[in-house]
Scaffold this motif. Structure first.
Motif, mmCIF file in Angstrom:
data_model
loop_
_atom_site.group_PDB
_atom_site.id
_atom_site.type_symbol
_atom_site.label_atom_id
_atom_site.label_comp_id
_atom_site.label_asym_id
_atom_site.label_seq_id
_atom_site.Cartn_x
_atom_site.Cartn_y
_atom_site.Cartn_z
ATOM 1 N N ALA A 290 9.845 4.418 -9.914
ATOM 2 C CA ALA A 290 8.495 4.108 -10.399
ATOM 3 C C ALA A 290 8.146 4.793 -11.711
ATOM 4 O O ALA A 290 7.485 4.209 -12.584
ATOM 5 N N VAL A 291 8.569 6.044 -11.880
ATOM 6 C CA VAL A 291 8.121 6.820 -13.031
ATOM 7 C C VAL A 291 8.729 6.356 -14.354
ATOM 8 O O VAL A 291 7.997 6.207 -15.351
ATOM 9 N N PRO A 292 10.050 6.133 -14.439
ATOM 10 C CA PRO A 292 10.613 5.781 -15.754
ATOM 11 C C PRO A 292 9.982 4.543 -16.400
ATOM 12 O O PRO A 292 9.677 4.585 -17.608
ATOM 13 N N PRO A 293 9.745 3.417 -15.676
ATOM 14 C CA PRO A 293 9.111 2.278 -16.362
ATOM 15 C C PRO A 293 7.711 2.604 -16.884
ATOM 16 O O PRO A 293 7.356 2.219 -18.012
ATOM 17 N N SER B 237 0.844 -1.188 0.000
ATOM 18 C CA SER B 237 0.000 0.000 0.000
ATOM 19 C C SER B 237 0.881 1.240 0.000
ATOM 20 O O SER B 237 1.799 1.370 0.837
ATOM 21 N N LEU B 238 0.638 2.152 -0.938
ATOM 22 C CA LEU B 238 1.426 3.392 -0.994
ATOM 23 C C LEU B 238 1.233 4.219 0.265
ATOM 24 O O LEU B 238 2.190 4.805 0.783
ATOM 25 N N MET C 116 6.104 13.060 -18.353
ATOM 26 C CA MET C 116 6.370 12.511 -17.014
ATOM 27 C C MET C 116 7.875 12.466 -16.735
ATOM 28 O O MET C 116 8.319 12.761 -15.619
ATOM 29 N N LEU C 117 8.663 12.109 -17.746
ATOM 30 C CA LEU C 117 10.119 12.076 -17.554
ATOM 31 C C LEU C 117 10.667 13.479 -17.324
ATOM 32 O O LEU C 117 11.545 13.685 -16.466
ATOM 33 N N VAL C 118 10.158 14.458 -18.086
ATOM 34 C CA VAL C 118 10.591 15.839 -17.876
ATOM 35 C C VAL C 118 10.174 16.333 -16.484
ATOM 36 O O VAL C 118 10.937 17.014 -15.793
#
Length: 424
Positions: free
Chosen positions: A127-130, A50-51, A171-173
């Motif tokens: 978490a974000v890059p994938p 759970s986050l 999202m990457l930026v």
């Protein structure tokens, strides 16, 4: 645009990103300890599913990080990392352990901030890059659209599928902007939280002053001992060359004087270099003094061709050792100035006497064109001159004495008064 790209993806931004990821790595043990507390409290066996519970574990672990930051090596290690990765100047950071309550509090605040922001950025970096990469390739990989863990409903629209790569790139930026912003924030706060306290600044200033004093002392000793020897040897060699055929006996005496001067200077140089070691290190030659070395100094100066008339109305053996040492160097530099600037054929009068509780040293010689060009009453060098008068003034000032130098009529006069009491 170039500045924005550099801010987001430049070398400094990448190093600060690494600094944040290191903070996230340091935060992991505290998160694990926090999960041990949060799990039983919420009745959940796996809090990492759970986050919200992960963030709760993170929040519980940060106070523990603040407590462990009281470890003495925390501030030196963090300061070193901030210097190399965040680009903060070394003189704006403290490298010693935190000692006072204020220093410890600022160190705890910094460590908590570093681990807090680092944990957030590190988690986003994992978490974000994938997810962003999946969005970018989504229009080209149909299998990803059938993934039940994907984005149901929205991907049924063609416009959503076409904008997926744009959303992934954005999202990457955004991740890079978040990392750059947090890194800049930490770099800006580092001097305030890890910077030296007023006590640290005072200690550093005292250390620099002590180092400068040693360097100035070394410079004076080298100038007075080696400079005098070179001046004497130059005049002796010049006189010997002129009289080589007409007066062999004088040449023989001059060569003997050169040999004696150079041998003695080597010993004095060894004593000067002892300053760079542990004070008066064993095996170094003792510093020359007025009591033991004045006669030899006069003999070597006269052997160089300078006509010196010396009047010694004091017993050098009764002088305090610091006064005797500095007085020898003052006499040596006064005679050396006469050698260099007045010429070998000009008579020089030296007077050493004790009067009114002071050792008084006077060196006088007629002023000629060379003397007028080289000497300066304020000790500043002029064309053809050096730093001798400044060194004499420094020596006298260290002992509480005064120096007067300048022309008096047609005579150049150097007068130094050194107190015989309260010397350091």
């Amino acid at each position: 645009m170039t500045a924005l790209v550099r801010f987001l993806f430049g070398r400094r931004a990448r190093l600060r990103w690494i600094h944040l990821i290191l903070g996230g790595a340091l935060a992991m043990p505290y998160v694990l300890v926090g999960s041990v507390v949060v799990g039983p409290f919420t009745g959940v066996d796996n809090v990492f599913g759970s986050l919200a519970l992960q963030l709760a574990s993170f929040a519980v672990g940060l106070p523990l990080a603040a407590l462990t930051s009281l470890f003495p090596l925390t501030r030196p290690l963090e300061s070193g990392v901030v210097r190399w990765l965040c680009g903060v100047e070394a003189d704006r950071l403290a490298y010693g352990p935190a000692r006072t309550k204020g220093e410890k509090g600022r160190t705890a605040a910094w460590f908590t901030l570093h681990l807090g922001l680092g944990g957030i950025v590190a988690g986003m970096s994992l978490a974000v890059p994938p997810f962003a990469a999946a969005l970018i390739v989504l229009p080209f990989v149909p299998a990803l659209r059938d993934d039940p863990a994907g984005l149901p409903g929205v991907l049924d629209h063609a416009w959503a599928l076409a904008l997926a790569p744009v959303a992934g790139a954005a999202m990457l930026v955004a991740l890079a902007a978040c990392a750059a912003g947090c890194g800049t924030l930490l770099a800006r706060w580092a001097p305030a939280l890890l910077g030296p306290s007023p006590e640290d600044r005072l200690a550093a200033a005292e250390a620099r002053a002590a180092d400068l004093a040693v360097r100035n002392r070394l410079a004076r000793e080298l100038h007075d001992s080696v400079g005098h020897a070179l001046s004497a040897v130059t005049l002796q060699a010049s006189a010997a060359r002129r009289l080589l055929d007409s007066d062999p006996d004088f040449v023989r005496d001059a060569l003997a004087a050169i040999e004696d001067t150079t041998r003695r200077t080597v010993g004095e140089l060894d004593a000067v270099l002892g300053i760079l070691r542990d004070g008066d290190a064993p095996g170094t030659a003792p510093a020359p003094t007025l009591a033991a070395d004045l006669d030899g100094l006069l003999d070597r100066t006269r052997a160089g061709g300078l006509r010196v008339t010396a009047t010694v109305a004091a017993d050098p053996r009764t002088l305090p050792p610091p006064v005797s040492r500095e007085a020898y160097r003052i006499v040596q530099e006064g005679l050396s100035n006469a050698l260099r600037h007045a010429g070998g054929q000009v008579p020089v009068a030296l007077c050493v006497e004790v009067r009114d509780g002071h050792l008084r040293i006077t060196v006088e010689n007629p002023v000629g064109p060379a003397g007028e060009a080289a000497h300066s009453s304020d000790g500043t060098p002029r064309p053809g001159g050096g730093h001798g008068l400044r060194g004499i003034a420094d020596r006298a000032r260290l002992l509480g004495g005064v120096t007067e130098a300048g022309p008096v009529g047609h005579t150049w006069r150097l007068h130094v008064r050194l107190p015989l009491t309260s010397t350091t």
